[in-house]
Enzyme design. Structure first.
Site, short mmCIF file in Angstrom:
data_model
loop_
_atom_site.label_atom_id
_atom_site.label_comp_id
_atom_site.label_asym_id
_atom_site.label_seq_id
_atom_site.Cartn_x
_atom_site.Cartn_y
_atom_site.Cartn_z
N ASP A 208 0.90 -1.04 0.20
CA ASP A 208 0.03 -0.01 -0.03
C ASP A 208 0.72 1.17 0.08
O ASP A 208 0.45 2.13 0.65
CB ASP A 208 -0.83 -0.04 1.22
CG ASP A 208 -2.05 -1.04 1.12
OD1 ASP A 208 -1.89 -2.01 0.34
OD2 ASP A 208 -2.87 -0.96 2.03
N CYS B 94 -1.76 -2.69 7.78
CA CYS B 94 -1.43 -3.59 6.36
C CYS B 94 -0.17 -4.46 6.51
O CYS B 94 -0.25 -5.53 6.07
CB CYS B 94 -1.90 -2.88 5.05
SG CYS B 94 -3.65 -2.41 5.35
N LYS C 105 -7.05 -5.13 -3.04
CA LYS C 105 -7.66 -5.65 -1.81
C LYS C 105 -8.64 -4.59 -1.16
O LYS C 105 -8.41 -3.41 -1.47
CB LYS C 105 -6.71 -6.01 -0.58
CG LYS C 105 -5.63 -4.83 -0.10
CD LYS C 105 -4.63 -5.61 0.81
CE LYS C 105 -3.94 -4.37 1.43
NZ LYS C 105 -4.79 -3.29 2.09
#
Ligand SMILES: [Zn+2]
Length: 205
Positions: A9, A152, A107
């Site tokens: 990310d 994450c 995701k």
């Protein structure tokens, strides 16, 4: 033995100036760019939400950002709107060298459930396909870097370790929202056998 770097990310909304900024998040980019050559394979995850995503406080009238609710049976922290599909905030940070990235795993696409890990949603009901991809490429060692450290990155690391990969956190190529929570998360990682190292240690491995 094949080793993968998973970039978690590294997106505009997670660096200063973005919708859900991680302090110093932009500072990992030059570190990441420098370590790319150490890996046989590089993949990236991308938080990729529809506008009606259940993790957005804006979709729950009367609730505030950082409130915790129950979302379809799971505890859910409510976030500012972030990484909306196709938006500038969802793009990778511009100066990140994405050329060596062979595959991108998106995701958080299901509005009913959040997905911190690059491997599974938070209910572990649906896989992103990342584990099968890594097995297909003969990967044995998984190195993880990115944003945010206690969310994450942490979930991706714990899943990688559970899946049987030898798992590493590259600490200086990661930043958390909150350092105290990240320290606790790193302790749990180590209890699971995860190795925590710095980018400078990669040359010796
Ligand atoms: Zn998200």
């Amino acid at each position: 033995m094949s080793r993968v770097l998973i970039l978690v990310d590294i997106q505009n909304d997670f660096i200063p100036g973005g919708a859900l900024p991680v302090p110093g998040g932009d500072q990992i980019v030059p570190v990441v760019n420098q370590i790319l050559p150490f890996f046989d394979l590089v993949v990236a995850t991308q938080d990729w939400h529809p506008p009606d995503h259940g993790s957005f406080a804006s979709n729950h009238p009367g609730k505030k950002v950082y409130d915790t609710i129950e979302l379809n049976g799971l505890q859910q922290i409510l976030w500012p709107d972030h990484c909306v599909q196709g938006s500038h905030g969802a793009d990778f940070v511009q100066n990140l060298n994405t050329n060596p990235v062979e595959a991108i795993f998106r995701k958080g696409t299901d509005p009913k459930i959040d997905s911190y890990s690059g491997f599974f949603d938070n209910g572990r009901k649906k896989s992103t396909g990342l584990a099968d991809y890594l097995h297909g490429r003969g990967v044995k060692e998984v190195f993880v870097a990115g944003l945010a450290g206690e969310f994450c990155v942490n979930y991706t690391i714990m899943d990688a370790a559970d899946l049987g990969f030898k798992t590493f956190l590259i600490k200086d190529a990661t930043r958390p929202l909150d350092w105290q929570n990240f320290e606790k998360a790193m302790q749990k990682m180590q209890e699971k056998g995860v190795t925590i190292l710095e980018s400078k240690d990669l040359g010796n491995r």
